[in-house]
Design a protein around this motif. Structure first.
Motif, mmCIF file in Angstrom:
data_model
loop_
_atom_site.group_PDB
_atom_site.id
_atom_site.type_symbol
_atom_site.label_atom_id
_atom_site.label_comp_id
_atom_site.label_asym_id
_atom_site.label_seq_id
_atom_site.Cartn_x
_atom_site.Cartn_y
_atom_site.Cartn_z
ATOM 1 N N GLY A 599 0.929 -1.044 0.374
ATOM 2 C CA GLY A 599 0.137 0.314 0.377
ATOM 3 C C GLY A 599 0.547 1.226 0.085
ATOM 4 O O GLY A 599 0.306 2.234 1.066
ATOM 5 N N GLN A 600 1.551 1.548 -0.639
ATOM 6 C CA GLN A 600 2.853 2.630 -0.882
ATOM 7 C C GLN A 600 2.496 3.605 -1.949
ATOM 8 O O GLN A 600 1.562 3.267 -2.540
ATOM 9 N N ASP A 601 2.815 4.690 -1.691
ATOM 10 C CA ASP A 601 2.497 5.515 -2.553
ATOM 11 C C ASP A 601 3.207 5.471 -3.631
ATOM 12 O O ASP A 601 4.287 5.083 -3.663
ATOM 13 N N GLY A 602 2.839 6.114 -4.878
ATOM 14 C CA GLY A 602 3.968 6.161 -6.105
ATOM 15 C C GLY A 602 2.958 4.737 -6.878
ATOM 16 O O GLY A 602 4.210 4.925 -8.107
ATOM 17 N N ILE A 603 2.335 4.262 -6.928
ATOM 18 C CA ILE A 603 1.800 2.443 -7.581
ATOM 19 C C ILE A 603 1.431 3.417 -9.037
ATOM 20 O O ILE A 603 1.587 3.059 -9.985
ATOM 21 N N GLU A 604 1.082 5.054 -9.007
ATOM 22 C CA GLU A 604 0.877 4.686 -10.487
ATOM 23 C C GLU A 604 1.828 5.182 -11.708
ATOM 24 O O GLU A 604 1.862 5.330 -12.792
ATOM 25 N N ALA A 605 3.253 5.611 -11.063
ATOM 26 C CA ALA A 605 3.375 6.617 -11.421
ATOM 27 C C ALA A 605 4.782 5.315 -11.712
ATOM 28 O O ALA A 605 4.281 4.591 -13.122
ATOM 29 N N LEU A 606 4.428 3.934 -10.827
ATOM 30 C CA LEU A 606 5.079 2.675 -11.420
ATOM 31 C C LEU A 606 4.308 2.191 -12.402
ATOM 32 O O LEU A 606 5.201 1.038 -13.358
ATOM 33 N N ARG A 607 3.261 2.141 -11.911
ATOM 34 C CA ARG A 607 2.523 1.366 -13.705
ATOM 35 C C ARG A 607 2.656 2.408 -15.240
ATOM 36 O O ARG A 607 2.721 1.041 -16.013
ATOM 37 N N GLU A 608 3.150 3.329 -14.965
ATOM 38 C CA GLU A 608 3.279 3.908 -15.749
ATOM 39 C C GLU A 608 4.335 3.353 -16.877
ATOM 40 O O GLU A 608 4.890 3.480 -17.812
ATOM 41 N N THR A 609 5.586 3.571 -15.665
ATOM 42 C CA THR A 609 6.806 3.011 -15.896
ATOM 43 C C THR A 609 6.433 1.742 -16.278
ATOM 44 O O THR A 609 7.109 0.869 -17.844
ATOM 45 N N VAL A 610 5.982 0.615 -15.935
ATOM 46 C CA VAL A 610 5.527 -1.076 -16.436
ATOM 47 C C VAL A 610 5.019 -0.865 -17.718
ATOM 48 O O VAL A 610 5.733 -1.509 -18.456
ATOM 49 N N LYS A 611 3.768 -0.470 -18.019
ATOM 50 C CA LYS A 611 3.437 0.055 -19.367
ATOM 51 C C LYS A 611 4.442 0.764 -20.762
ATOM 52 O O LYS A 611 4.585 -0.070 -21.310
ATOM 53 N N THR A 612 5.319 1.745 -19.914
ATOM 54 C CA THR A 612 6.375 2.160 -20.718
ATOM 55 C C THR A 612 7.395 1.449 -21.331
ATOM 56 O O THR A 612 7.788 0.820 -21.935
#
Length: 988
Positions: A599-612
């Protein structure tokens, strides 16, 4: 005439001297065996000069003094050395100590000996050294080395020399008879002592219960030119104590904690004076002394001239002992002596009396009762102490208070115990307290020494840290200057393209680093709710944009370089890029999954990174698939050396797979079907790689292949392996402790092991696709390293030789250091010569250094783990079997690394000029010589049963490995080795 003073306290116990002073001194018979303790004096024990089986003559030196406070030891008669080792010695504890045992031959054969013709012609230092070498020690008390007392005149002004003839303790008459019969020897010894100390006055103190001895002394000194007075003092125990006799004769009191020399006085015993005379004038060392044999359990109570080392049983038999009546055997007098329970104890230089007492004569001590504080002990204490107070401190272990009450001024005369109505063994309490205090002081000294060593080490480490930082700064400054000059050169060449892939790759790496720092700062500020959060978020986004731009430029440049280099895509480079992209994608997916679970912060940013990264991975894979399916436009260039290496690696992997399968089949453990499939797969690879190599060798042409940067892939693989090992250790620990999370942790280990296998495959794939030609090698740094190593060897060799000549104990250790430095020099020399060989050949050279480094690291791990496992097995630890399995696992890894190195070594065999071939042969011969020398030393150590034999054998094996490497290099270069050579390198 000198006046007689008095001292505090004292007692009058029964004298019991008449029983033994009625007969003259007789010579004791030569015993069949003499036991000579190496420590018969205060100070360091003597060091033996003989060995078992040696024949010695009477008066021969058999042990030499060690250190400042020590004396030598001589053979009391002729015979053969039968033993050097622990034997019972005269001590209250009944302890054993190192002794030299002589089986006598009855011939009593002397060495050539004679006294000094004129001792006054010698310097004082030479004369004192002569007395030291003749083994003279104090014969009236603690056995203090006489030469140390004779040196007191060097730094003290000696006004008075006191000769102690009091012999105040009951039963003892050895000095009384010595004075009666050998007063001329005593006077001769006094003259030698007076020559060395130059006193203004000499006093001989003797009790009034020895009238015949007094008359003999007065008659002897009457004709002497020295200022000697024979002073008769009243009979009172302990008037023979050093400080008490000084007070009686001079009225001077020696301060607490000081020695008589501090007040200008030196004391010597009459027995010591006689021994000095016999050494100086007759050349006889101290090998015998007068001993009183008395007590109601012997029929003949008399004084005997006894050889040092004679056992008590011999003297008791010579005195007709009645062993049925013998109840207690006492060494010394009844006041200060010790009860001995062993008749095998030998006479030493300080033995003056042996009492064989009956039960009625010395009954058991009555039980001790509580102190009634009567004060009688204080009244009789000759040292003016408070015995009852010291008793309480010693009993309560209040040692500091006991020290402050001058415990160490106690002479242990036993007067307090003698008068105590409660029968308290006060002297035993004082002896125990002194021993405890001495032990505490030793521990404090050790702790202080350890503290000093620790502080010195810390200071050294701090200094090294400062020097390291200074070197780092110097390197940084040099790098900055080099970077500035590089920028200037780039500015001077505006025509250079800004799309240089190497420069763009560096810029992309720098941008990624800055992005990581900005992201870390932003996350930390976010967790801490910092005020500058907006600024950090903006910086993070800017860094992310720059990193993406730099990566895009790099990818575009790499595509341009590929298309410019050839009209067809580079399949190997695309395959590597696809593997790298998959690895990055999996890392990002793992990070995203972990963040979602926690449940950490920055999950959205990590998802974008995974997509890229997912898009990039698909693109890279598609490019690779398209390149594979596209028709070949250009005939591929064949690299024979690369194909040869690939075939060797495939064969190595096949052997490993076959070994694993055989082990599984033998033990019945493991997935045999999977291992068989792996063996078949490896067999197919071996066949394909071997066919490709043979086809290329028969008609192909070698060309340089593009260089792939293996560092990031190797780093990813090593990180993955480290994670596997760490997780595996944690899972095993959890399993041993029975934690519920053990199964989950095992699953995590398997998952990490899968990632490691993927990273390993990517690295091996990139490694096989990269076979660069050897660049031009700069020989200057290698030659400098070789010269520095040679200088260190020469310097260390000179220091070791100097230490050996001086007989320093560190000489052997320094020799080992020289061999270690010589090994480093040989490595530097080989590296330099190999670089020379590479520079002289146009053929491409395989870089063996990383493979050799991996092999040596694996070997070091095996040796370390093997030593730890053996230690655990010797101690019976439960982890021994587990550690053995770990050793086998590490040994397997070492074999893999060694096979890879050997395969690469065989695949890289450039033509060697004749001169270089000679150099390789010289290296091989040098390595062989070292093996033979080390093997001979190990064999010698094993025959002697030395504890270092096993370690030396391991060293031989290590040197043999280096010899094999040198031999392989020589053979690979075209040299030939005789088949019989290796047989001489074994240890019997």
């Amino acid at each position: 005439m000198s006046s007689v003073h008095s001292f505090h306290g004292g007692i009058h116990p029964p004298e019991n001297k008449r029983q033994s002073n009625g007969a003259p001194i007789q010579a004791a018979p030569i015993p069949a065996k003499l036991v000579l303790p190496l420590s018969q004096h205060i100070g360091a024990p003597a060091e033996p000069l003989v060995k078992v089986g040696d024949r010695v003559l009477k008066g021969q030196v058999i042990a030499e003094p060690i250190g400042r406070i020590s004396v030598s030891l001589h053979a009391p008669t002729s015979g053969t050395i039968s033993m050097i080792g622990p034997q019972p010695v005269p001590h209250a504890s009944g302890m054993e100590a190192n002794c030299i045992v002589i089986e006598t031959d009855g011939q009593d054969e002397w060495i050539e000996h004679s006294g000094l013709e004129d001792y006054k012609s010698l310097s004082k230092q030479e004369l004192i050294g002569y007395i030291r070498n003749y083994g003279i020690a104090g014969m009236g008390g603690a056995g203090f080395p006489t030469d140390v007392k004779l040196h007191l005149g060097d730094d003290h002004i000696v006004n008075t020399l006191i000769i102690n003839a009091a012999e105040c303790e009951p039963y003892i008459t050895a000095d009384d008879l010595l004075i009666r019969e050998r007063s001329d020897q005593i006077l001769g010894g006094i003259e030698v002592i007076a020559h060395l100390l130059n006193p203004s006055h000499i006093l001989i103190g003797i009790e009034d219960n020895k009238p015949q001895a007094i008359r003999a002394l007065e008659d002897t000194v009457r004709g002497s030119r020295l200022n000697i007075d024979v002073v008769v003092v009243p009979t009172k125990y302990p008037s023979g104590g050093e400080k008490q006799l000084i007070k009686l004769l001079t009225g001077v009191e020696v301060p607490s904690g000081r020695i008589p020399a501090d007040v200008g006085i030196v004391c010597q015993n009459v027995g010591t004076a006689s021994a000095i005379f016999r050494a100086v004038h007759q050349g006889e060392p101290l090998i015998s002394r007068v001993v009183t044999i008395t007590g109601d359990a012997v029929n003949q109570r008399h004084n005997l001239e006894v050889l040092i080392g004679t056992q008590y049983s011999e003297l008791l038999d010579a005195s007709s002992v009645r062993r049925d009546d013998l109840y207690r055997l006492v060494m010394g007098g009844p006041m200060m002596g010790f009860t001995m329970n062993n008749e095998a104890i030998p006479v030493v230089k300080t033995t003056n009396c042996i009492i064989a007492a009956t039960h009625e004569e010395m009954p058991p001590a009555p039980p001790a009762m509580n102190c009634i504080r009567c004060g009688m002990c204080e009244q009789v204490c000759p040292a003016e102490l408070l015995p009852q107070q010291l008793h309480w401190f010693a009993k309560g272990k209040e040692y500091e208070k006991a020290k402050h009450h001058n415990l160490f001024d106690c002479i242990e005369c036993g007067a307090c115990s003698y008068v105590c109505p409660s029968n308290i063994p006060l002297v035993q309490y004082y002896r125990n307290a002194k021993a405890e205090i001495r032990q505490e002081e030793v521990e404090k000294q050790k702790a202080e020494y350890a503290r000093q060593r620790f502080e010195a080490r810390q200071a050294r480490l701090e200094q090294e840290k400062i020097e390291k930082e200074l070197r780092r700064k110097a390197r940084a400054e040099q790098a900055a200057k080099a970077q500035a000059s590089k920028k200037d050169s780039v500015a001077a060449k505006p025509a250079a393209s800004t799309d240089d892939p190497k420069a763009l790759k560096t810029a992309a790496a720098v941008a990624r680093t800055k992005l990581k720092k900005a992201q870390k700062a932003f996350e930390q500020a976010k967790d801490a709710s910092a005020d500058n959060l907006p600024e950090l978020e903006a910086a993070f986004k800017a860094a992310e944009q720059k990193a993406n731009d730099a990566q895009t430029k790099l990818e575009n440049a790499e595509k341009g370089v590929t298309s410019a280099a050839s009209g067809a895509p580079d399949i190997k480079a695309l395959k590597t890029a696809a593997a790298v992209a998959r690895t990055k994608l999996k890392k990002a997916q793992t990070a995203l999954k972990s963040a979602e679970e926690k449940g950490q912060d920055g999950i959205e940013a990590l998802r974008e990174t995974v997509k890229t990264l997912d898009a990039k991975s698909e693109a890279a894979q598609k490019a690779y698939d398209d390149a594979q399916s596209a028709p070949a436009q250009v005939e591929p260039v064949v690299d024979i050396k690369q194909l040869k290496t690939a075939a060797a690696v495939a064969r190595t992997k096949l052997k490993q797979a076959e070994k694993a399968l055989a082990k599984a089949q033998e033990s019945g453990e493991g997935d045999i079907a999977e291992l068989e499939a792996k063996v078949k797969e490896q067999q197919a690879k071996v066949e394909s790689t071997q066919q490709a190599f043979e086809a290329a060798e028969s008609g192909g042409t070698a060309a340089a292949t593009p260089i792939v940067d293996l560092a990031p892939l190797k780093e990813e693989m090593e990180k993955a392996l480290a994670k596997v090992e760490k997780a595996d250790a944690a899972a095993k620990n959890a399993e041993e402790k029975g934690l519920p999370a053990a199964e989950k942790m095992k699953a995590g280990v398997e998952k990490l092991r899968g990632k490691y296998e993927e990273a390993k495959q990517a690295y091996e794939s990139a490694q096989q696709s990269s076979a660069p030609s050897a660049p031009a090698i700069d020989l200057a740094p290698l030659k400098e390293d070789m010269d520095k190593a040679l200088a260190k060897v020469e310097k260390a060799e000179a220091a070791a030789k100097n230490a050996e000549e001086k007989g320093l104990p560190a000489a052997e250790k320094m020799k080992a250091g020289v061999e270690k430095l010589r090994g480093k020099y040989e490595e530097a020399k080989q590296a330099y010569e190999a670089a020379q060989h590479s520079s002289a050949s146009n053929a491409p050279v395989v870089d063996l250094a990383p493979l050799k480094e991996d092999m040596e690291k694996a070997l070091a791990k095996v040796e370390k783990a093997d030593a730890a496992a053996k230690n655990a097995e010797e101690k019976g630890l439960p982890t021994a079997e587990k550690m053995k399995a770990g050793v086998e696992k590490l040994r397997g890894k070492y074999e893999e690394a060694k096979q890879a190195y050997d395969a690469a070594l065989n695949a890289s065999a450039p033509t060697v000029p004749a001169a270089n071939l000679d150099a390789l042969k010289a290296d091989m011969d040098s390595a062989r010589s070292k093996v033979e020398k080390a093997a001979a030393a190990a064999k010698n150590a094993e025959e002697k049963g030395l504890p270092t034999a096993e370690k030396m054998k391991a060293g031989v094996e290590k040197l043999r490995g280096k010899y094999e490497e040198a031999k392989q290099a020589y053979v690979a270069a075209g040299g030939t080795v005789e088949a019989a050579q290796p047989d001489t390198l074994t240890i019997d």
